[in-house]
Design a protein around this motif. Structure first.
Motif, PDB file in Angstrom:
ATOM      1  N   GLN A  79       0.825  -1.202   0.000  1.00 15.33           N
ATOM      2  CA  GLN A  79       0.000   0.000   0.000  1.00 15.33           C
ATOM      3  C   GLN A  79       0.864   1.260   0.000  1.00 15.33           C
ATOM      4  OE1 GLN A  79      -3.036   0.356  -0.627  1.00 15.33           O
ATOM      5  NE2 GLN A  79      -3.373   2.484  -0.081  1.00 15.33           N
ATOM      6  N   ALA A  80       1.970   1.230   0.725  1.00 18.97           N
ATOM      7  CA  ALA A  80       2.853   2.402   0.786  1.00 18.97           C
ATOM      8  C   ALA A  80       3.411   2.737  -0.592  1.00 18.97           C
ATOM      9  CB  ALA A  80       3.990   2.144   1.777  1.00 18.97           C
ATOM     10  N   ARG A  81       3.700   1.716  -1.389  1.00 21.31           N
ATOM     11  CA  ARG A  81       4.214   1.965  -2.747  1.00 21.31           C
ATOM     12  C   ARG A  81       3.176   2.668  -3.617  1.00 21.31           C
ATOM     13  NH1 ARG A  81       6.748  -3.188  -1.987  1.00 21.31           N
ATOM     14  NH2 ARG A  81       4.954  -4.242  -2.884  1.00 21.31           N
ATOM     15  N   ALA A  82       1.900   2.474  -3.315  1.00 23.13           N
ATOM     16  CA  ALA A  82       0.826   3.056  -4.123  1.00 23.13           C
ATOM     17  C   ALA A  82       0.479   4.480  -3.693  1.00 23.13           C
ATOM     18  CB  ALA A  82      -0.419   2.179  -4.030  1.00 23.13           C
ATOM     19  N   LEU A  83       0.947   4.886  -2.528  1.00 24.31           N
ATOM     20  CA  LEU A  83       0.594   6.200  -1.997  1.00 24.31           C
ATOM     21  C   LEU A  83       1.693   7.224  -2.237  1.00 24.31           C
ATOM     22  CD1 LEU A  83      -0.909   5.191   1.465  1.00 24.31           C
ATOM     23  CD2 LEU A  83      -2.153   5.868  -0.589  1.00 24.31           C
ATOM     24  N   GLY A  84       1.342   8.472  -2.060  1.00 20.38           N
ATOM     25  CA  GLY A  84       2.311   9.561  -2.117  1.00 20.38           C
ATOM     26  C   GLY A  84       2.037  10.514  -0.971  1.00 20.38           C
ATOM     27  N   GLY A  85       2.846  11.539  -0.837  1.00 20.33           N
ATOM     28  CA  GLY A  85       2.630  12.554   0.177  1.00 20.33           C
ATOM     29  C   GLY A  85       2.835  12.063   1.598  1.00 20.33           C
ATOM     30  N   PHE A  86       3.917  11.351   1.847  1.00 19.72           N
ATOM     31  CA  PHE A  86       4.186  10.829   3.178  1.00 19.72           C
ATOM     32  C   PHE A  86       4.741  11.913   4.088  1.00 19.72           C
ATOM     33  CE2 PHE A  86       3.667   6.883   1.130  1.00 19.72           C
ATOM     34  CZ  PHE A  86       3.523   5.915   2.101  1.00 19.72           C
ATOM     35  N   PRO A  87       4.172  12.049   5.300  1.00 16.41           N
ATOM     36  CA  PRO A  87       4.779  12.951   6.274  1.00 16.41           C
ATOM     37  C   PRO A  87       6.085  12.347   6.779  1.00 16.41           C
ATOM     38  CG  PRO A  87       2.862  11.877   7.227  1.00 16.41           C
ATOM     39  CD  PRO A  87       2.942  11.460   5.784  1.00 16.41           C
ATOM     40  N   GLY A  88       6.983  13.186   7.252  1.00 13.88           N
ATOM     41  CA  GLY A  88       8.300  12.727   7.698  1.00 13.88           C
ATOM     42  C   GLY A  88       8.254  11.626   8.733  1.00 13.88           C
ATOM     43  N   LEU A  89       7.347  11.733   9.690  1.00 15.15           N
ATOM     44  CA  LEU A  89       7.261  10.726  10.738  1.00 15.15           C
ATOM     45  C   LEU A  89       6.903   9.360  10.167  1.00 15.15           C
ATOM     46  CD1 LEU A  89       7.413  10.055  13.725  1.00 15.15           C
ATOM     47  CD2 LEU A  89       5.022  10.724  13.937  1.00 15.15           C
ATOM     48  N   ALA A  90       5.992   9.319   9.216  1.00 17.44           N
ATOM     49  CA  ALA A  90       5.612   8.051   8.594  1.00 17.44           C
ATOM     50  C   ALA A  90       6.799   7.445   7.858  1.00 17.44           C
ATOM     51  CB  ALA A  90       4.433   8.250   7.642  1.00 17.44           C
ATOM     52  N   ILE A  91       7.572   8.265   7.184  1.00 16.91           N
ATOM     53  CA  ILE A  91       8.759   7.785   6.469  1.00 16.91           C
ATOM     54  C   ILE A  91       9.749   7.167   7.449  1.00 16.91           C
ATOM     55  CG2 ILE A  91      10.789   8.499   5.138  1.00 16.91           C
ATOM     56  CD1 ILE A  91       8.945  10.635   3.835  1.00 16.91           C
ATOM     57  N   LEU A  92      10.003   7.859   8.546  1.00 16.33           N
ATOM     58  CA  LEU A  92      10.959   7.358   9.536  1.00 16.33           C
ATOM     59  C   LEU A  92      10.516   6.017  10.122  1.00 16.33           C
ATOM     60  CD1 LEU A  92      11.855  10.637  11.457  1.00 16.33           C
ATOM     61  CD2 LEU A  92      13.305   9.344   9.881  1.00 16.33           C
ATOM     62  N   VAL A  93       9.261   5.922  10.492  1.00 16.39           N
ATOM     63  CA  VAL A  93       8.755   4.681  11.095  1.00 16.39           C
ATOM     64  C   VAL A  93       8.804   3.536  10.096  1.00 16.39           C
ATOM     65  CG1 VAL A  93       6.695   3.542  12.012  1.00 16.39           C
ATOM     66  CG2 VAL A  93       7.316   5.817  12.814  1.00 16.39           C
ATOM     67  N   LEU A  94       8.299   3.755   8.899  1.00 14.85           N
ATOM     68  CA  LEU A  94       8.270   2.677   7.901  1.00 14.85           C
ATOM     69  C   LEU A  94       9.677   2.276   7.473  1.00 14.85           C
ATOM     70  CD1 LEU A  94       5.182   3.765   5.777  1.00 14.85           C
ATOM     71  CD2 LEU A  94       5.302   1.957   7.497  1.00 14.85           C
ATOM     72  N   ALA A  95      10.589   3.241   7.359  1.00 17.60           N
ATOM     73  CA  ALA A  95      11.969   2.927   6.983  1.00 17.60           C
ATOM     74  C   ALA A  95      12.678   2.133   8.079  1.00 17.60           C
ATOM     75  CB  ALA A  95      12.739   4.205   6.686  1.00 17.60           C
ATOM     76  N   GLU A  96      12.252   2.302   9.307  1.00  9.92           N
ATOM     77  CA  GLU A  96      12.863   1.573  10.410  1.00  9.92           C
ATOM     78  C   GLU A  96      12.245   0.185  10.595  1.00  9.92           C
ATOM     79  OE1 GLU A  96      13.349   0.069  14.340  1.00  9.92           O
ATOM     80  OE2 GLU A  96      11.602   1.340  14.090  1.00  9.92           O
TER      81      GLU A  96
END
Length: 88
Positions: free
Chosen positions: A62-79
């Motif tokens: 689902q993340a690959r299909a979305l755009g406009g990620f807030p920074g916090l979401a990026i940090l959590v998902l990347a971790e």
């Protein structure tokens, strides 16, 4: 979010299985920050589910299909996702 705020509390496996099933079924409705909250919740509680309930794979898809990620979401998902994705 309530489950995430209680990392020491034990929840039965049936709870996690139902949460995973419902989350996977409604994944297309979730926003990036909600995906991050979901990933962090399962990760913080160290839940190990059957392959058929691969919540992390569904979140990544689902993340690959979305755009406009807030920074916090990026940090959590990347971790979380690199550690938790099956076969990855």
């Amino acid at each position: 979010q309530e489950v995430l705020s209680q990392p020491a509390k034990e929840f039965p496996m049936a709870f996690w299985e139902v949460l995973a099933k419902r989350s996977i079924q409604s994944m297309h409705l979730l926003k990036p920050l909600e995906l991050a909250i979901l990933a962090r919740t399962f990760d913080a509680h160290g839940v190990e589910l059957k392959r058929s309930l691969d919540i992390y794979g569904s979140i990544a898809h689902q993340a690959r299909a979305l755009g406009g990620f807030p920074g916090l979401a990026i940090l959590v998902l990347a971790e979380v996702l690199p550690r938790r994705l099956l076969g990855g």
